[in-house]
Design an enzyme around this catalytic site. Structure first.
Site, short mmCIF file in Angstrom:
data_model
loop_
_atom_site.label_atom_id
_atom_site.label_comp_id
_atom_site.label_asym_id
_atom_site.label_seq_id
_atom_site.Cartn_x
_atom_site.Cartn_y
_atom_site.Cartn_z
N HIS A 128 7.70 -53.67 -33.57
CA HIS A 128 8.42 -52.83 -32.61
C HIS A 128 7.86 -51.42 -32.57
O HIS A 128 7.41 -50.88 -33.59
CB HIS A 128 9.93 -52.82 -32.89
CG HIS A 128 10.37 -52.27 -34.20
ND1 HIS A 128 10.70 -50.94 -34.39
CD2 HIS A 128 10.56 -52.86 -35.40
CE1 HIS A 128 11.08 -50.76 -35.64
NE2 HIS A 128 11.00 -51.90 -36.28
N ASP A 182 8.03 -48.30 -40.58
CA ASP A 182 8.99 -49.03 -39.75
C ASP A 182 8.96 -48.51 -38.32
O ASP A 182 9.74 -47.64 -37.95
CB ASP A 182 10.39 -48.87 -40.35
CG ASP A 182 11.44 -49.70 -39.63
OD1 ASP A 182 11.07 -50.71 -39.02
OD2 ASP A 182 12.63 -49.32 -39.69
N GLU A 229 14.16 -52.37 -30.90
CA GLU A 229 14.63 -53.11 -32.08
C GLU A 229 15.67 -52.34 -32.86
O GLU A 229 16.63 -52.91 -33.39
CB GLU A 229 13.43 -53.46 -32.97
CG GLU A 229 13.76 -54.42 -34.12
CD GLU A 229 14.19 -53.72 -35.41
OE1 GLU A 229 14.63 -54.41 -36.34
OE2 GLU A 229 14.08 -52.47 -35.47
N GLU A 230 15.50 -51.02 -32.94
CA GLU A 230 16.39 -50.21 -33.78
C GLU A 230 17.82 -50.15 -33.25
O GLU A 230 18.73 -49.75 -33.98
CB GLU A 230 15.83 -48.79 -33.95
CG GLU A 230 14.51 -48.71 -34.71
CD GLU A 230 14.64 -49.06 -36.18
OE1 GLU A 230 15.77 -49.35 -36.63
OE2 GLU A 230 13.62 -49.04 -36.90
N GLU A 273 7.55 -56.42 -39.72
CA GLU A 273 8.37 -55.39 -40.33
C GLU A 273 7.71 -54.97 -41.65
O GLU A 273 6.89 -55.70 -42.21
CB GLU A 273 9.78 -55.92 -40.60
CG GLU A 273 10.66 -56.01 -39.37
CD GLU A 273 11.15 -54.65 -38.90
OE1 GLU A 273 11.72 -53.90 -39.70
OE2 GLU A 273 10.94 -54.34 -37.72
N HIS A 295 13.66 -44.91 -42.69
CA HIS A 295 14.64 -44.18 -41.87
C HIS A 295 14.96 -42.79 -42.43
O HIS A 295 16.02 -42.24 -42.12
CB HIS A 295 15.94 -44.99 -41.72
CG HIS A 295 15.79 -46.22 -40.87
ND1 HIS A 295 16.88 -46.96 -40.45
CD2 HIS A 295 14.70 -46.83 -40.34
CE1 HIS A 295 16.45 -47.99 -39.72
NE2 HIS A 295 15.13 -47.92 -39.65
#
Length: 408
Positions: free
Chosen positions: A104, A133, A167-168, A192, A375
């Protein structure tokens, strides 16, 4: 093979009889380390949060150019209701296996983050927003295909790369496309990030959100407090009693994360809202949580308030599976060629692999770059994981391109 869930890892030991690595492929993977880092920097220094249309367009354009250079046919598809466009790249070969690679382009970071935290390398780690990510996954995918192309490998029927823009936030603008593509392939490799312990993900929790809305009646908190209907008080009551929705034995968690209510201290609030993050390992737990939350919410502290509650389901769970175990064994055997160990892990995070798995296609996750700090402002990638991860993905593509049957 025994799997310990809830974040526990199983270490798959490389045996003494592990095969020797493909020296040519490994050398090419090492040669691609520097250009992979250069591509990673280019992608990381672009803000491409889920709500940044321009950033997603820019990342998509770079990825499309890279894949076109590899001979892929590149198409874009709408991501409505999300922004930008999903990218699908297709390579056709002369063999049997049909392989879908998923990554993604979106991150959780807002505009301005890349400028505040640009790509940098410190020691053996590279840092930047979205570096593992999932921009590292895009890079590993591109360069694994590149080394195979340089070897003239075409013993596959089709390799498809899907790059998702949303995706998030649950892949709601990519779900139908992903499910359709998955069913057209024999196996799915999700790019991922690899886990910090150099692992793959063999099971994931499903995700959802509870949305609570309370309406009351405003009044002066000092002059006429009893004439009001306190929406914030009722919301607080609901959060306390609904905090018991989780089930530790079934690995179900319900975490209240956002609450809003009131604007001034001298006004009884007429509106309040709250959101909870829901994670389940067993699909039927969504039904149980929804049923129990409605029953519990019927018990009010402020009877005059109007309470509305809803469960919004996002990703389904990807539970433990014998088909995933078979893919994990294949990956572990390949990694052992390098004298390296893979950990196989369960994740509380949700991802597109769950959608592919739910479509009935053998799927394994975590084949991207290894890193940590996901994140956060200190998200990082292990620079020394680049070549081994390129090698691992390339060997898996080669193995399942030649023979799409799962090993026993």
């Amino acid at each position: 093979m025994r799997r310990m869930l809830a974040g526990m890892a199983i270490v798959i030991m490389s045996g003494a009889c592990a095969a020797a690595p493909d020296a040519t492929l490994l050398a090419k993977a090492e040669q691609h380390k520097a250009p992979a880092l250069a591509l990673l920097q280019k992608l990381v220094d672009i803000d491409s949060g889920t709500f940044s249309a321009k950033g997603l367009d820019d990342v998509g354009a770079i990825a499309a150019a890279e894949l076109t250079r590899l001979g892929a046919r590149v198409e874009t598809f709408p991501a409505t209701p999300a922004l930008s466009k999903n990218l699908v790249a297709t390579l056709d070969g002369k063999g049997k296996g049909r392989i879908l690679l998923i990554a993604h382009m979106d991150t959780v970071f807002g505009d301005g983050t890349a400028r505040a935290h640009p790509f940098r390398i410190e020691g053996k780690r590279a840092y930047g927003p979205g570096i593992m990510d999932d921009k590292g996954g895009i890079v590993i995918g591109v360069h694994a295909l590149a080394v195979l192309r340089e070897q003239g490998f075409d013993d596959f029927k089709r390799i498809t790369v899907l790059l998702n823009t949303n995706e998030e936030t649950g892949s709601h603008g990519t779900r139908a496309l992903l499910e359709r593509l998955a069913k057209q392939h024999d196996v799915v490799f999700n790019l991922e990030p690899g886990r910090p312990a150099d692992g793959l993900v063999v099971s994931r929790k499903g995700s959802g959100d509870i949305e609570l809305a309370v309406r009351g009646k405003a009044s002066h908190a000092g002059v006429a407090p009893k004439q009001g209907v306190n929406a914030a008080l009722e919301a607080a009551h609901q959060l306390v009693q609904l905090s018991r929705l989780g089930d530790e034995a079934k690995q179900t968690t319900v975490s209240w994360t956002v609450i809003k209510g009131g604007e001034r201290s001298n006004v009884i609030p007429d509106r309040a809202s709250a959101q909870a993050d829901v994670r389940v390992m067993q699909p039927e737990e969504f039904d149980r949580v929804e049923r129990d939350m409605r029953r519990i919410a019927a018990s009010q502290l402020v009877p005059e308030a109007k309470v509305e509650i809803a469960l919004k389901r996002s990703f389904p769970p990807m539970p433990p599976s014998s088909t995933t175990d078979a893919l994990a064994r294949a990956a572990s055997s390949i990694y052992a060629e390098l004298g390296r160990k893979l950990t196989l892990e369960s994740s509380g995070g949700a991802a597109d692999s769950s959608l592919a798995f739910a479509a009935g296609v053998p799927t394994i996750d975590g084949l991207g770059i290894v890193g940590g700090g996901i994140h956060t402002a200190e998200e990082y990638a292990e620079v020394d994981s680049i070549a081994p991860r390129i090698y691992l993905l390339a060997r898996l593509i080669r193995q399942f391109g030649k023979d799409p049957q799962l090993p026993r």
